[in-house]
Every structure is written in structure tokens, then in C-alpha cells.
Design a protein around this motif. Structure first.
Motif, PDB file in Angstrom:
ATOM      1  N   THR A  19      -2.753   5.455  39.985  1.00  0.00           N
ATOM      2  CA  THR A  19      -1.903   5.367  38.790  1.00  0.00           C
ATOM      3  C   THR A  19      -0.629   4.929  39.113  1.00  0.00           C
ATOM      4  OG1 THR A  19      -3.242   7.084  37.671  1.00  0.00           O
ATOM      5  CG2 THR A  19      -1.073   6.788  37.003  1.00  0.00           C
ATOM      6  N   ARG A  22       2.293   6.554  33.947  1.00  0.00           N
ATOM      7  CA  ARG A  22       1.637   7.296  33.123  1.00  0.00           C
ATOM      8  C   ARG A  22       2.964   7.787  32.014  1.00  0.00           C
ATOM      9  NH1 ARG A  22      -2.779  10.209  33.214  1.00  0.00           N
ATOM     10  NH2 ARG A  22      -3.111  10.053  35.421  1.00  0.00           N
ATOM     11  N   VAL A  31      -1.534   4.622  29.934  1.00  0.00           N
ATOM     12  CA  VAL A  31      -1.843   4.585  31.599  1.00  0.00           C
ATOM     13  C   VAL A  31      -1.656   2.967  32.246  1.00  0.00           C
ATOM     14  CG1 VAL A  31      -2.691   5.692  33.856  1.00  0.00           C
ATOM     15  CG2 VAL A  31      -2.382   7.072  31.816  1.00  0.00           C
TER      16      VAL A  31
END
Length: 237
Positions: A19, A22, A31
Motif C-alpha cells: 500500500t 490510503r 487506495v
């Protein structure tokens, strides 16, 4: 709007998703993930798109231009910036006279302007024909319709299809009034192209009922699963 973000990172060495950011946006969580060399956009837990292919997103723009034949300096509206494939296709074609991209998620705009996706879209964003607009597409199309038609082509890719919307309020775009607004946002003879993850005969009927002509659906094969499709229709000349 709250904003919590992980710092942007370089490409991970494995295919495990990482990730990169976010963010809680106006319509929920968005995201940006990286999986190897591929970027992915997820909205409210729903996979939207990635940078692995892009054939159908490019066809969305290319086929719309072909439908316009020899029209000079046509004006294009792209609904949804996504990972930038449609914009890149448009900017690579000198025939387009103007390219307006409407994107409602500030995070996606940021990822293209200054984040990891800038490496994919920097040239297209630098094109003087390109204008990015932060707005809800449904509202923007209705404003364009009220002005009596601004565009030669509308290429829309904001959902997984007319029957699989990212948020409930997007469904109004595919309603009779929404499609009527799309028709009126086009100049006579203009083209509407709508990306979808699956075909919809009901949507074809809706396009015809909304006063469009030359309604058709093109399939684009994908590596796995059912083909992507692009629904095409034209405002009568």
C-alpha cells in the motif's frame, strides 16, 4: 476530508501488494497499491483498475475518434482519470483539439500530478490541450448539457459498468435523465463511449431509448475471465 497516507515507496521486489497511500475521500476510501511493477487503485474495497494492460481503456478513446471520421479538432471529455490509459491515448493523437478529464477523487489527481502515477501521465498532463477538472462527472455532464453541447466525444470510465457502479449515486448517469444529459452534452453527431467489465443488452436498449443512434457494443479480450466491453452510441446529426 480526513487524509492519512503512507509515504510513496519504490517498486517492491515481490508481487506481494504494497500500500503506497490510503486516503479517505469524499466518496469513501481510495487506495493506491503497488504489486511488482504494477499499480492498482482500490475504492471502498472494490478493485477498480491497474496498469497491467489498458487495451480496453485505450480503445475507448481510439474508437470514439474513428466514429468522428474527418471532423476537425474534435473536443473530448474523459470521465474518470484512473491510471491514465485513456488520457495517454488521447494525448498521443494530434487530431484531438481539446482533452478535458473529469475526476472527482482528489487522491487520484494527486497521484498523477506529483505521486507515483506521474511517471505514466507526465507527458499527457504537460500537453497544452489537456485540462484536469476536479468534479463529479454526473454534475459536470448535466452542466455541459445545460450549455447546449460542448463535446464531440464523451468517453466514460468511472465504474465497472452501468450495472456495477462504484457508488450508488453514479447510477443516475445511466438513468434516462442521465443519458439524456450525455446526449445533450454532445454536439450533433457526437459520440458516447462507455467502458464496462461486462456487456449489457439492457444498457443498449437504454441508449436507444434515450435518443442515441448507431448503438453497438465492442468486446475486448482479456487475459482471464469474460471480455471487457465498450458501449458506443451517437447523438443524431
Amino acid at each position: 476530508m480526513s487524509h492519512s497516507a503512507a509515504p510513496f515507496t519504490s517498486s517492491p521486489a515481490t508481487d506481494d501488494p504494497v500500500t503506497l497511500e490510503r486516503r479517505e475521500g469524499p466518496w469513501g476510501e481510495v487506495v493506491l497499491r503497488q504489486r511488482g511493477a504494477r499499480y492498482e487503485i482500490i475504492a471502498n474495497g472494490c478493485f477498480l483498475m491497474d496498469t497491467s494492460d489498458g487495451r480496453s481503456e485505450r480503445l475507448l478513446v481510439r474508437a470514439a475518434l474513428e466514429e468522428l471520421d474527418t471532423r476537425e479538432d474534435p473536443r473530448l471529455l474523459i470521465g474518470g482519470l484512473g491510471v491514465g490509459f485513456s488520457l495517454a491515448e488521447a494525448a498521443a493523437e494530434p487530431r484531438w483539439g481539446g482533452i478535458t478529464v473529469v475526476e472527482r477523487e482528489p487522491a487520484i489527481l494527486d497521484w498523477h500530478r506529483t505521486g507515483p502515477l506521474s511517471r505514466l501521465s507526465a507527458d499527457a498532463l504537460a500537453d497544452p490541450r489537456t485540462a484536469l477538472v476536479e468534479a463529479d462527472l454526473v454534475a459536470y455532464v448535466r452542466e455541459a448539457a445545460a450549455d447546449g453541447g460542448r463535446f464531440d466525444a464523451l468517453c466514460l470510465d468511472i465504474d465497472n459498468g452501468p450495472e456495477w457502479t462504484v457508488t450508488d449515486d453514479n447510477s443516475s448517469l445511466y438513468s434516462p435523465t442521465g443519458l439524456a444529459a450525455c446526449r445533450e452534452a454532445l454536439i450533433p453527431g457526437g459520440v458516447l463511449a462507455v467502458w464496462s467489465a461486462q456487456p449489457s443488452s439492457a444498457f443498449e436498449r437504454s441508449l436507444a431509448n434515450a435518443g442515441f443512434c448507431r448503438v453497438r457494443t465492442d468486446e475486448i479480450p482479456v487475459v482471464r475471465g469474460v471480455p471487457d466491453v465498450v458501449h458506443f452510441a451517437a447523438r443524431p446529426a
